[in-house]
Design an enzyme around this catalytic site. Structure first.
Site, PDB file in Angstrom:
ATOM      1  N   CYS A   2      67.963  93.202 -19.543  1.00 21.86           N
ATOM      2  CA  CYS A   2      67.108  92.030 -19.393  1.00 21.86           C
ATOM      3  C   CYS A   2      67.437  91.000 -20.457  1.00 21.86           C
ATOM      4  CB  CYS A   2      65.632  92.348 -19.498  1.00 21.86           C
ATOM      5  SG  CYS A   2      65.096  93.726 -18.479  1.00 21.86           S
ATOM      6  N   ARG A  27      72.736  89.826 -18.248  1.00 18.18           N
ATOM      7  CA  ARG A  27      71.968  90.978 -18.724  1.00 18.18           C
ATOM      8  C   ARG A  27      71.121  91.606 -17.620  1.00 18.18           C
ATOM      9  NH1 ARG A  27      71.934  90.440 -24.421  1.00 18.18           N
ATOM     10  NH2 ARG A  27      70.275  91.960 -24.621  1.00 18.18           N
ATOM     11  N   TRP A  76      66.587  93.476 -15.373  1.00 19.43           N
ATOM     12  CA  TRP A  76      67.369  94.569 -14.800  1.00 19.43           C
ATOM     13  C   TRP A  76      66.420  95.756 -14.806  1.00 19.43           C
ATOM     14  CZ3 TRP A  76      68.919  99.472 -16.361  1.00 19.43           C
ATOM     15  CH2 TRP A  76      69.918 100.079 -15.586  1.00 19.43           C
ATOM     16  N   ASN A 102      62.529  93.217 -23.462  1.00 15.47           N
ATOM     17  CA  ASN A 102      63.841  93.813 -23.204  1.00 15.47           C
ATOM     18  C   ASN A 102      63.853  95.162 -23.919  1.00 15.47           C
ATOM     19  OD1 ASN A 102      67.085  93.141 -24.694  1.00 15.47           O
ATOM     20  ND2 ASN A 102      66.600  94.428 -22.981  1.00 15.47           N
ATOM     21  N   GLY A 103      64.125  96.230 -23.157  1.00  9.44           N
ATOM     22  CA  GLY A 103      64.136  97.565 -23.778  1.00  9.44           C
ATOM     23  C   GLY A 103      63.338  98.539 -22.933  1.00  9.44           C
ATOM     24  N   GLU A 482      89.873 104.072 -13.950  1.00  8.82           N
ATOM     25  CA  GLU A 482      89.465 102.664 -13.953  1.00  8.82           C
ATOM     26  C   GLU A 482      89.563 102.051 -12.544  1.00  8.82           C
ATOM     27  OE1 GLU A 482      87.820 100.793 -15.704  1.00  8.82           O
ATOM     28  OE2 GLU A 482      88.369  98.746 -15.195  1.00  8.82           O
ATOM     29  N   LYS A 486      86.393 100.432 -10.541  1.00  5.99           N
ATOM     30  CA  LYS A 486      86.400  99.067  -9.990  1.00  5.99           C
ATOM     31  C   LYS A 486      85.951  99.102  -8.530  1.00  5.99           C
ATOM     32  CE  LYS A 486      86.384  97.054 -12.713  1.00  5.99           C
ATOM     33  NZ  LYS A 486      86.426  97.542 -14.049  1.00  5.99           N
ATOM     34  N   GLU A 489      82.108 100.037  -8.076  1.00  9.17           N
ATOM     35  CA  GLU A 489      81.072  99.119  -8.544  1.00  9.17           C
ATOM     36  C   GLU A 489      80.968  97.843  -7.705  1.00  9.17           C
ATOM     37  OE1 GLU A 489      83.429  97.585 -12.593  1.00  9.17           O
ATOM     38  OE2 GLU A 489      81.287  97.888 -12.657  1.00  9.17           O
ATOM     39  N   HIS A 505      92.103 121.995  -8.137  1.00  6.26           N
ATOM     40  CA  HIS A 505      90.973 122.762  -8.672  1.00  6.26           C
ATOM     41  C   HIS A 505      89.642 122.315  -8.082  1.00  6.26           C
ATOM     42  CE1 HIS A 505      93.716 124.644 -11.475  1.00  6.26           C
ATOM     43  NE2 HIS A 505      94.239 123.434 -11.683  1.00  6.26           N
ATOM     44  N   LYS A 604      76.008  92.842 -16.506  1.00  9.29           N
ATOM     45  CA  LYS A 604      77.242  92.710 -17.273  1.00  9.29           C
ATOM     46  C   LYS A 604      77.137  93.441 -18.606  1.00  9.29           C
ATOM     47  CE  LYS A 604      81.343  91.082 -18.063  1.00  9.29           C
ATOM     48  NZ  LYS A 604      82.404  91.866 -17.417  1.00  9.29           N
TER      49      LYS A 604
HETATM   50  C1  AGP Z   1      83.031  97.428 -16.032  1.00 10.59           C
HETATM   51  O1  AGP Z   1      83.556  96.959 -14.851  1.00 10.59           O
HETATM   52  C2  AGP Z   1      81.623  97.718 -16.039  1.00 10.59           C
HETATM   53  N1  AGP Z   1      80.849  96.699 -15.483  1.00 10.59           N
HETATM   54  C3  AGP Z   1      81.041  98.496 -17.208  1.00 10.59           C
HETATM   55  O2  AGP Z   1      81.506  99.791 -17.047  1.00 10.59           O
HETATM   56  C4  AGP Z   1      81.331  98.040 -18.656  1.00 10.59           C
HETATM   57  O3  AGP Z   1      82.681  98.179 -18.950  1.00 10.59           O
HETATM   58  C5  AGP Z   1      80.474  98.877 -19.618  1.00 10.59           C
HETATM   59  O4  AGP Z   1      79.123  98.659 -19.338  1.00 10.59           O
HETATM   60  C6  AGP Z   1      80.756  98.597 -21.071  1.00 10.59           C
HETATM   61  O5  AGP Z   1      80.449  97.282 -21.400  1.00 10.59           O
HETATM   62  P1  AGP Z   1      80.949  96.651 -22.752  1.00 10.59           P
HETATM   63  O6  AGP Z   1      82.426  96.612 -22.715  1.00 10.59           O
HETATM   64  O7  AGP Z   1      80.330  95.293 -22.788  1.00 10.59           O
HETATM   65  O8  AGP Z   1      80.437  97.541 -23.856  1.00 10.59           O
END
Ligand code: AGP
Length: 609
Positions: A2, A27, A76, A102-103, A482, A486, A489, A505, A604
């Site tokens: 947030c 956020r 969020w 926020n929190g 990775e 991608k 998400e 396995h 983000k």
């Molecule tokens: C990446 O595509 C993600 N949205 C997420 O995993 C991100 O990398 C992670 O939250 C870490 O964020 P930061 O690099 O700002 O610490």
């Protein structure tokens, strides 16, 4: 997570709050709201589910009056669905107090039960609403005292902004564990979750510390500890600027950021490797310490964690120094073995990730030195680290990280060069060759990105699959992780990354004609092993998309689709192999009609545990 923002001054609060709030949308973006005081005074609250543009539309149909005081929030969801009722600000039943938060309030359930017995009527499922009711029941005409008493009862992490209709000249802020800054203007003051939100209004900021409360009027800011002791806060003048992020003709920020990678890396190399001479400004750890450390521990989350995994291969290969990698959320709770001989490298694009910050604090408490690899200048992580290596990738707006990732990888190569040189771990000839090869990478990117229309076709041809596996070996095992992250998400397709050797396995049970399997099968010392894995997938009717090395004639016999990348030394391949995987994820998400830049359920920057 947030984002919160508050304003007190002489101008109309609402447009200022909305403009700043948009800069905090990274956020969270599931709902937003604003509370201002009119001249009676009454608290006027407007809230709306969805992105900030929905709140703006609501304010057009139901405008709020001119006001000199207000708080605003972009959410969020942690407790309660994203909906109008759960959006902030939250108020007490008398509509006297409004709170943005926020929190996470960990003891909210106990507090809620207690407050219900005191006739408080709850209208949301949030933990935040307890704060408004709690302040209200403790309020005896003095907002400051009521806030003091309320925060003494809160457990967990919080940054809060509080206003009351009885106090038109007071904005209260407090924090524990969640970031909050105060912006000092000319006869006006602000609170905000971070600096960029207010940077075009003021450059003078106070970084509120954990356990501090602040009382703001338009002319004055006073800061106290939770125990009521007055403190003289340090006022910082922010020197950095936030480049304005525009899509520049691209359909999405993510696509633009994918295409920015050659420039980002080229600028990094120009700055960090001028004329082939390494310049790791910001590292601040002496060569003596770099020589004496026995172990490196990398902590990070998500994409940054994957960059850290590649970092382990780089550092162990180049510097022959034991390196472990941990997700920050695990590190902080697992009794890690860390001492003054351990160098912690914290990796984060935003520098605000709550778990990474907590991991760093844990490591520092145990005597370790911390160097961060960070993109956002002046972020909490940068401020709390002993040294900081900025990636200078520019603002990354797409929630799915792309250019920040490759910039983090590049920083690990540069750090690898530094450690290898300092610890005399590689020959000067190899160092020289690596420098030359690294300098060539941005040129190779340009050619690789030209293959986007071919990658688009492959992505579209495979976008109907309901499940993807990503396989890689050795230094491209993290590339597979990775690539899978991608895809999941932004396309919401279940996707898993595996070390190809692990397939037998368990994951091989998933393979049939309804699965797509992306295999990073580059010319390397594990190439033959990858080919065997591909055969095993084909034998079970899986559909194979291979990422191969240019000039590889054999791979086409094994894979349904081949995307080739330029040949470089194996150690450097993760920089290139990730590009087609970013594009595959992007094009599949677009084909499925998803919101690529702001995918569902994500934010983000993850500022809660
Ligand atoms: C990446 O595509 C993600 N949205 C997420 O995993 C991100 O990398 C992670 O939250 C870490 O964020 P930061 O690099 O700002 O610490």
């Amino acid at each position: 997570m947030c984002g919160i923002i508050g304003y007190i001054g002489s101008r109309d609060a609402t447009p200022i709050l909305l403009e700043s709030l948009k800069k905090l949308e990274y956020r969270g973006y599931d709902s937003s709201g604003v509370a201002v005081l009119d001249h009676h005074p009454h608290l006027i609250v407007r809230k709306s589910k969805g992105k900030i543009k929905n709140l703006e539309e609501l304010l057009c149909t139901k405008p709020v009056p001119f006001s000199n005081l207000g708080v605003s929030h972009t959410r969020w969801a942690t407790h309660g669905l994203p909906c109008d009722e759960n959006a902030h600000p939250h108020t007490d039943n008398a509509h006297r107090i409004a709170v943005v938060h926020n929190g996470i309030i960990e003891n909210y359930a106990q507090l809620k039960e207690k407050l219900k017995r005191q006739d408080c009527h709850f209208v949301s499922q949030t933990d935040t609403e307890v704060i408004a009711h709690l302040i209200s029941v403790l309020y005896k005409g003095d907002l400051k005292t009521a806030v003091y008493k309320a925060i003494a009862q809160l457990k967990g992490a919080f940054a809060i902004g509080v206003i009351s209709k009885d106090h038109p000249d007071l904005l209260v802020a407090a924090r524990v564990g969640s970031p909050l800054i105060i912006g000092l203007g000319d006869k006006e003051n602000y609170i905000a979750s971070d600096v960029p939100a207010i940077l075009d209004r003021t450059r003078r900021v106070i970084y509120l510390k954990d356990g501090q409360v602040a009382f703001l009027s338009k002319d004055k800011v006073e800061v106290f500890t939770f125990e009521g002791k007055k403190v003289t806060p340090k006022i910082d003048t922010v020197s950095f600027s936030i480049g304005s992020a525009q899509k520049d003709g691209y359909d999405h920020f993510m696509l633009k950021e994918i295409h920015e990678q050659p420039q980002v890396l080229s600028a990094m190399l120009k700055y960090r490797l001028p004329k082939g001479k390494l310049k790791l400004e910001g590292l601040t750890v002496s060569d003596e310490i770099l020589n004496s450390i026995k172990k490196i521990t990398i902590v990070a989350c998500g994409t940054a964690y994957h960059a850290g995994l590649v970092g382990k291969y780089i550092i162990e290969d180049m510097a022959r120094l034991m390196t472990e990698v941990d997700t920050s959320s695990e590190f902080r709770y697992r009794k890690p073995i860390v001492d003054k001989n351990t160098l912690i490298i914290a990796v984060s694009q935003s520098g605000e990730t709550a778990d990474t910050l907590a991991a760093v604090r844990e490591a520092k408490a145990q005597g370790a030195k911390v160097v961060s690899i960070c993109n956002v200048i002046g972020s909490s992580l940068a401020r709390e680290s002993d040294g900081v290596l900025y990636t200078h990738a520019g603002p990354e707006i797409g929630v799915a990280s792309t250019k920040a990732y490759t910039a983090q990888l590049m920083m690990f190569y540069l750090l690898g060069l530094k450690l290898a040189h300092t610890r005399h771990a590689v020959t000067p000839a190899r160092l020289k060759r690596l420098v030359k090869d690294l300098q060539n990478i941005p040129y190779l990117y340009k050619g690789l990105l030209k293959k986007r229309s071919m990658i688009l076709k492959i992505a579209e041809a495979n976008s109907h699959f309901g499940c993807f596996l990503y396989l890689g070996r050795n230094i491209n095992y993290p590339t597979a992780l990775e690539g899978a992250l991608k895809l999941k998400e932004i396309s919401y397709i279940p996707a898993e990354g595996y070390a190809a050797g692990e397939m037998k396995h368990g994951p091989i049970a998933l393979i049939d004609e309804y699965r797509a399997v992306v295999c990073v099968a580059l010319q390397s010392h594990v190439y033959e092993k990858m080919i065997s894995n591909i055969q095993e997938i084909r034998a079970r009717k899986g559909n194979v998309i291979a990422i191969a090395t240019e000039g590889d004639k054999e791979i086409a016999h094994h894979a349904h689709y081949v995307i080739d990348i330029p040949a470089v030394e194996e150690l450097l391949t993760p920089l290139l192999a990730i590009i087609p995987l970013q594009l595959i994820a992007y094009y599949i998400a677009v084909k499925r009609g998803n919101d690529v830049d702001q995918p569902r359920n994500l934010a983000k920057s993850v500022t809660v545990e």
